[in-house]
Design an enzyme around this catalytic site. Structure first.
Site, PDB file in Angstrom:
ATOM      1  N   SER A 148      -5.953  -4.973  -1.276  1.00 48.15           N
ATOM      2  CA  SER A 148      -5.853  -5.964  -0.205  1.00 48.15           C
ATOM      3  C   SER A 148      -7.033  -5.915   0.747  1.00 48.15           C
ATOM      4  CB  SER A 148      -4.572  -5.757   0.599  1.00 48.15           C
ATOM      5  OG  SER A 148      -3.452  -5.700  -0.242  1.00 48.15           O
TER       6      SER A 148
HETATM    7  N1  SAH Z   1      -1.404  -1.422  -1.908  1.00 48.31           N
HETATM    8  C1  SAH Z   1      -2.293  -1.697  -2.993  1.00 48.31           C
HETATM    9  C2  SAH Z   1      -2.249  -3.158  -3.377  1.00 48.31           C
HETATM   10  C3  SAH Z   1      -2.244  -3.312  -4.866  1.00 48.31           C
HETATM   11  S1  SAH Z   1      -1.812  -4.939  -5.456  1.00 48.31           S
HETATM   12  C4  SAH Z   1      -3.700  -1.242  -2.661  1.00 48.31           C
HETATM   13  O1  SAH Z   1      -3.942  -0.857  -1.505  1.00 48.31           O
HETATM   14  O2  SAH Z   1      -4.551  -1.214  -3.545  1.00 48.31           O
HETATM   15  C5  SAH Z   1      -0.071  -4.798  -5.679  1.00 48.31           C
HETATM   16  C6  SAH Z   1       0.408  -3.738  -6.626  1.00 48.31           C
HETATM   17  O3  SAH Z   1       1.815  -3.915  -6.762  1.00 48.31           O
HETATM   18  C7  SAH Z   1      -0.175  -3.813  -8.030  1.00 48.31           C
HETATM   19  O4  SAH Z   1      -0.744  -2.600  -8.357  1.00 48.31           O
HETATM   20  C8  SAH Z   1       1.038  -4.126  -8.912  1.00 48.31           C
HETATM   21  O5  SAH Z   1       0.983  -3.511 -10.175  1.00 48.31           O
HETATM   22  C9  SAH Z   1       2.166  -3.569  -8.087  1.00 48.31           C
HETATM   23  N2  SAH Z   1       3.479  -4.124  -8.376  1.00 48.31           N
HETATM   24  C10 SAH Z   1       3.819  -5.417  -8.632  1.00 48.31           C
HETATM   25  N3  SAH Z   1       5.144  -5.520  -8.854  1.00 48.31           N
HETATM   26  C11 SAH Z   1       5.659  -4.266  -8.738  1.00 48.31           C
HETATM   27  C12 SAH Z   1       6.969  -3.707  -8.888  1.00 48.31           C
HETATM   28  N4  SAH Z   1       8.040  -4.461  -9.174  1.00 48.31           N
HETATM   29  N5  SAH Z   1       7.110  -2.384  -8.717  1.00 48.31           N
HETATM   30  C13 SAH Z   1       6.052  -1.580  -8.429  1.00 48.31           C
HETATM   31  N6  SAH Z   1       4.803  -2.045  -8.284  1.00 48.31           N
HETATM   32  C14 SAH Z   1       4.594  -3.360  -8.445  1.00 48.31           C
END
Ligand code: SAH
Length: 210
Positions: free
Chosen positions: A60
Protein backbone atom coordinates in the site's frame (compact mmCIF):
# COMPACT_ATOMS: atom_id res chain seq x y z
CA UNK A 1 17.45 6.36 -3.11
CA UNK A 2 17.02 4.29 0.03
CA UNK A 3 18.65 6.79 2.36
CA UNK A 4 17.35 8.48 5.46
CA UNK A 5 16.92 11.62 3.34
CA UNK A 6 14.43 10.01 0.93
CA UNK A 7 12.57 8.63 3.92
CA UNK A 8 12.45 12.10 5.45
CA UNK A 9 10.84 13.40 2.25
CA UNK A 10 8.23 10.65 2.44
CA UNK A 11 7.45 11.60 6.03
CA UNK A 12 7.15 15.31 5.17
CA UNK A 13 4.63 14.38 2.50
CA UNK A 14 2.61 12.39 5.06
CA UNK A 15 2.42 15.49 7.26
CA UNK A 16 1.30 17.62 4.28
CA UNK A 17 -1.37 15.00 3.53
CA UNK A 18 -2.79 15.42 7.03
CA UNK A 19 -1.22 12.64 9.11
CA UNK A 20 -0.85 14.00 12.66
CA UNK A 21 0.00 11.05 14.93
CA UNK A 22 3.65 11.66 15.80
CA UNK A 23 4.25 8.06 16.90
CA UNK A 24 3.15 6.80 13.47
CA UNK A 25 5.26 9.42 11.69
CA UNK A 26 8.27 8.53 13.80
CA UNK A 27 7.95 4.79 13.13
CA UNK A 28 7.59 5.36 9.39
CA UNK A 29 10.65 7.60 9.48
CA UNK A 30 12.65 4.77 11.08
CA UNK A 31 11.33 1.76 9.15
CA UNK A 32 13.23 0.88 5.95
CA UNK A 33 10.41 0.46 3.41
CA UNK A 34 12.79 -0.59 0.64
CA UNK A 35 13.56 -3.97 2.23
CA UNK A 36 9.90 -4.93 1.75
CA UNK A 37 10.23 -4.80 -2.04
CA UNK A 38 12.11 -6.90 -4.56
CA UNK A 39 15.47 -5.38 -5.43
CA UNK A 40 14.39 -4.14 -8.86
CA UNK A 41 11.74 -1.92 -7.23
CA UNK A 42 13.55 -0.94 -4.04
CA UNK A 43 14.59 2.44 -5.51
CA UNK A 44 10.90 3.40 -5.73
CA UNK A 45 10.09 2.48 -2.12
CA UNK A 46 9.62 6.04 -0.87
CA UNK A 47 7.42 7.26 -3.70
CA UNK A 48 3.86 8.21 -2.82
CA UNK A 49 2.35 5.18 -4.49
CA UNK A 50 1.41 1.53 -4.05
CA UNK A 51 3.93 -0.90 -5.55
CA UNK A 52 3.73 -4.48 -6.86
CA UNK A 53 4.99 -7.28 -4.60
CA UNK A 54 4.25 -10.19 -6.95
CA UNK A 55 1.28 -12.61 -7.19
CA UNK A 56 -0.90 -9.70 -8.35
CA UNK A 57 -0.64 -8.03 -4.92
CA UNK A 58 0.57 -4.58 -3.85
CA UNK A 59 2.35 -2.85 -0.98
CA UNK A 60 0.00 0.00 0.00
CA UNK A 61 0.83 3.66 -0.57
CA UNK A 62 2.63 5.23 2.46
CA UNK A 63 -0.29 7.62 3.09
CA UNK A 64 -2.75 4.70 3.38
CA UNK A 65 -0.47 2.77 5.74
CA UNK A 66 -0.10 5.88 7.91
CA UNK A 67 -3.79 6.76 7.83
CA UNK A 68 -5.05 3.27 8.70
CA UNK A 69 -2.51 2.96 11.50
CA UNK A 70 -3.41 6.38 12.87
CA UNK A 71 -7.14 5.57 12.86
CA UNK A 72 -6.51 2.24 14.55
CA UNK A 73 -4.47 3.94 17.31
CA UNK A 74 -6.73 6.94 17.82
CA UNK A 75 -8.80 5.21 20.52
CA UNK A 76 -5.75 4.80 22.80
CA UNK A 77 -2.91 2.28 23.21
CA UNK A 78 -3.46 -1.18 21.73
CA UNK A 79 -2.41 -4.58 23.08
CA UNK A 80 -3.38 -7.28 20.58
CA UNK A 81 -3.84 -6.37 16.92
CA UNK A 82 -4.83 -8.62 14.01
CA UNK A 83 -3.85 -7.82 10.42
CA UNK A 84 -5.57 -9.49 7.45
CA UNK A 85 -3.19 -9.56 4.46
CA UNK A 86 0.47 -9.60 5.55
CA UNK A 87 1.61 -9.09 1.95
CA UNK A 88 5.12 -7.63 2.02
CA UNK A 89 5.05 -7.29 5.80
CA UNK A 90 5.57 -3.50 5.77
CA UNK A 91 2.28 -2.63 7.48
CA UNK A 92 2.98 -5.47 9.92
CA UNK A 93 6.39 -3.96 10.72
CA UNK A 94 4.89 -0.51 11.32
CA UNK A 95 2.23 -1.95 13.64
CA UNK A 96 4.71 -4.12 15.54
CA UNK A 97 6.53 -0.98 16.68
CA UNK A 98 3.34 0.68 17.94
CA UNK A 99 1.26 -2.01 19.64
CA UNK A 100 1.81 -4.88 22.08
CA UNK A 101 1.49 -7.86 19.76
CA UNK A 102 0.63 -8.31 16.10
CA UNK A 103 -1.11 -11.37 14.64
CA UNK A 104 -1.01 -11.28 10.86
CA UNK A 105 -2.57 -13.69 8.37
CA UNK A 106 -1.82 -14.13 4.66
CA UNK A 107 -3.35 -16.51 2.10
CA UNK A 108 -0.30 -16.64 -0.24
CA UNK A 109 2.48 -18.70 1.32
CA UNK A 110 5.27 -17.29 -0.87
CA UNK A 111 4.50 -13.74 0.31
CA UNK A 112 4.27 -14.83 3.92
CA UNK A 113 7.70 -16.51 3.74
CA UNK A 114 9.36 -13.33 2.47
CA UNK A 115 7.55 -11.19 5.04
CA UNK A 116 8.72 -13.48 7.85
CA UNK A 117 12.31 -13.11 6.75
CA UNK A 118 12.11 -9.31 6.58
CA UNK A 119 10.47 -9.02 10.00
CA UNK A 120 13.30 -11.18 11.32
CA UNK A 121 15.93 -8.85 9.81
CA UNK A 122 14.27 -5.95 11.67
CA UNK A 123 14.19 -8.08 14.87
CA UNK A 124 10.47 -7.57 15.32
CA UNK A 125 9.68 -10.50 17.55
CA UNK A 126 6.20 -9.49 18.74
CA UNK A 127 4.64 -10.73 15.49
CA UNK A 128 2.89 -14.06 14.86
CA UNK A 129 2.18 -15.02 11.24
CA UNK A 130 -0.28 -17.59 10.00
CA UNK A 131 -0.97 -18.96 6.51
CA UNK A 132 -4.76 -18.93 6.31
CA UNK A 133 -7.89 -17.32 4.89
CA UNK A 134 -8.18 -14.13 6.90
CA UNK A 135 -11.92 -13.75 6.38
CA UNK A 136 -12.15 -16.08 9.35
CA UNK A 137 -9.79 -13.99 11.49
CA UNK A 138 -7.75 -15.83 14.15
CA UNK A 139 -10.50 -17.62 16.09
CA UNK A 140 -8.23 -19.07 18.82
CA UNK A 141 -7.15 -15.57 19.88
CA UNK A 142 -10.35 -13.54 20.17
CA UNK A 143 -10.37 -10.20 21.96
CA UNK A 144 -8.41 -8.01 19.55
CA UNK A 145 -8.08 -4.34 20.48
CA UNK A 146 -7.62 -3.60 16.81
CA UNK A 147 -8.09 -5.38 13.49
CA UNK A 148 -6.81 -3.97 10.20
CA UNK A 149 -7.61 -5.45 6.79
CA UNK A 150 -5.38 -4.58 3.84
CA UNK A 151 -7.55 -6.34 1.26
CA UNK A 152 -11.19 -5.48 0.52
CA UNK A 153 -14.08 -7.92 1.08
CA UNK A 154 -17.53 -7.35 -0.48
CA UNK A 155 -19.05 -6.91 2.97
CA UNK A 156 -17.76 -6.77 6.55
CA UNK A 157 -16.85 -10.34 7.62
CA UNK A 158 -18.90 -11.16 10.75
CA UNK A 159 -16.05 -13.26 12.16
CA UNK A 160 -13.83 -10.18 12.35
CA UNK A 161 -16.36 -8.05 14.23
CA UNK A 162 -16.95 -11.00 16.57
CA UNK A 163 -13.23 -11.21 17.40
CA UNK A 164 -12.99 -7.57 18.54
CA UNK A 165 -12.62 -6.85 22.25
CA UNK A 166 -15.12 -4.47 23.85
CA UNK A 167 -14.32 -1.02 22.39
CA UNK A 168 -12.03 -2.69 19.83
CA UNK A 169 -11.63 -1.08 16.40
CA UNK A 170 -11.75 -2.66 12.96
CA UNK A 171 -10.36 -0.63 10.03
CA UNK A 172 -11.35 -2.23 6.74
CA UNK A 173 -11.88 -1.29 3.07
CA UNK A 174 -15.24 -2.67 1.88
CA UNK A 175 -16.71 -2.97 -1.61
CA UNK A 176 -16.47 -4.88 -4.84
CA UNK A 177 -15.51 -2.08 -7.24
CA UNK A 178 -12.13 -0.59 -8.06
CA UNK A 179 -12.77 2.02 -5.37
CA UNK A 180 -13.94 0.98 -1.91
CA UNK A 181 -14.98 2.71 1.29
CA UNK A 182 -12.64 2.63 4.23
CA UNK A 183 -14.72 1.86 7.34
CA UNK A 184 -14.00 2.19 11.04
CA UNK A 185 -16.13 -0.24 13.04
CA UNK A 186 -16.09 -0.01 16.83
CA UNK A 187 -17.45 -2.83 18.99
CA UNK A 188 -19.99 -1.68 21.60
CA UNK A 189 -21.26 -4.64 23.60
CA UNK A 190 -23.29 -6.91 21.34
CA UNK A 191 -23.58 -4.16 18.78
CA UNK A 192 -21.14 -2.01 16.82
CA UNK A 193 -20.85 1.46 15.39
CA UNK A 194 -19.69 2.15 11.81
CA UNK A 195 -18.04 5.27 10.39
CA UNK A 196 -17.14 5.80 6.73
CA UNK A 197 -13.68 7.39 6.55
CA UNK A 198 -12.70 7.87 2.91
CA UNK A 199 -12.49 6.29 -0.53
CA UNK A 200 -9.59 3.90 -1.09
CA UNK A 201 -8.27 1.38 -3.63
CA UNK A 202 -7.33 -2.09 -2.38
CA UNK A 203 -6.87 -5.53 -3.88
CA UNK A 204 -9.85 -7.83 -3.18
CA UNK A 205 -10.02 -10.09 -0.14
CA UNK A 206 -10.17 -13.58 -1.64
CA UNK A 207 -11.11 -16.92 -0.14
CA UNK A 208 -8.93 -20.03 0.13
CA UNK A 209 -5.14 -20.27 0.34
CA UNK A 210 -2.30 -20.47 -2.20
N1 SAH B 1 -0.33 -5.05 4.21
C1 SAH B 1 0.28 -5.45 2.98
C2 SAH B 1 -0.65 -5.22 1.81
C3 SAH B 1 -0.62 -6.38 0.87
S1 SAH B 1 -1.93 -6.41 -0.34
C4 SAH B 1 1.61 -4.76 2.79
O1 SAH B 1 1.93 -3.86 3.58
O2 SAH B 1 2.36 -5.13 1.89
C5 SAH B 1 -3.15 -7.39 0.48
C6 SAH B 1 -2.74 -8.78 0.87
O3 SAH B 1 -3.92 -9.42 1.36
C7 SAH B 1 -2.21 -9.65 -0.26
O4 SAH B 1 -0.97 -10.15 0.09
C8 SAH B 1 -3.26 -10.77 -0.38
O5 SAH B 1 -2.70 -12.01 -0.71
C9 SAH B 1 -3.84 -10.79 1.01
N2 SAH B 1 -5.17 -11.37 1.12
C10 SAH B 1 -6.23 -11.22 0.28
N3 SAH B 1 -7.29 -11.93 0.73
C11 SAH B 1 -6.89 -12.54 1.88
C12 SAH B 1 -7.52 -13.44 2.80
N4 SAH B 1 -8.79 -13.84 2.66
N5 SAH B 1 -6.79 -13.87 3.84
C13 SAH B 1 -5.50 -13.50 4.03
N6 SAH B 1 -4.86 -12.66 3.19
C14 SAH B 1 -5.52 -12.20 2.13
Amino acid sequence: MTSARTRERMVNRLIEQGITDLSVIDVMRRTPRHIFLDEALAHRAYEDTSLPIGHGQTLSQPYIVARMTEVLLSGGPLGKVLEIGTGSGYQTAVLAQLVGQVFSVERIKALQDKARQRLGVLKLHNVRLRHTDGGLGWPEEPGFDGIIATAAPLGVPKALVAQLAEGGRLVIPVGGGEVQELLLITRRGDSHETRVLEQVRFVPMLGGVL
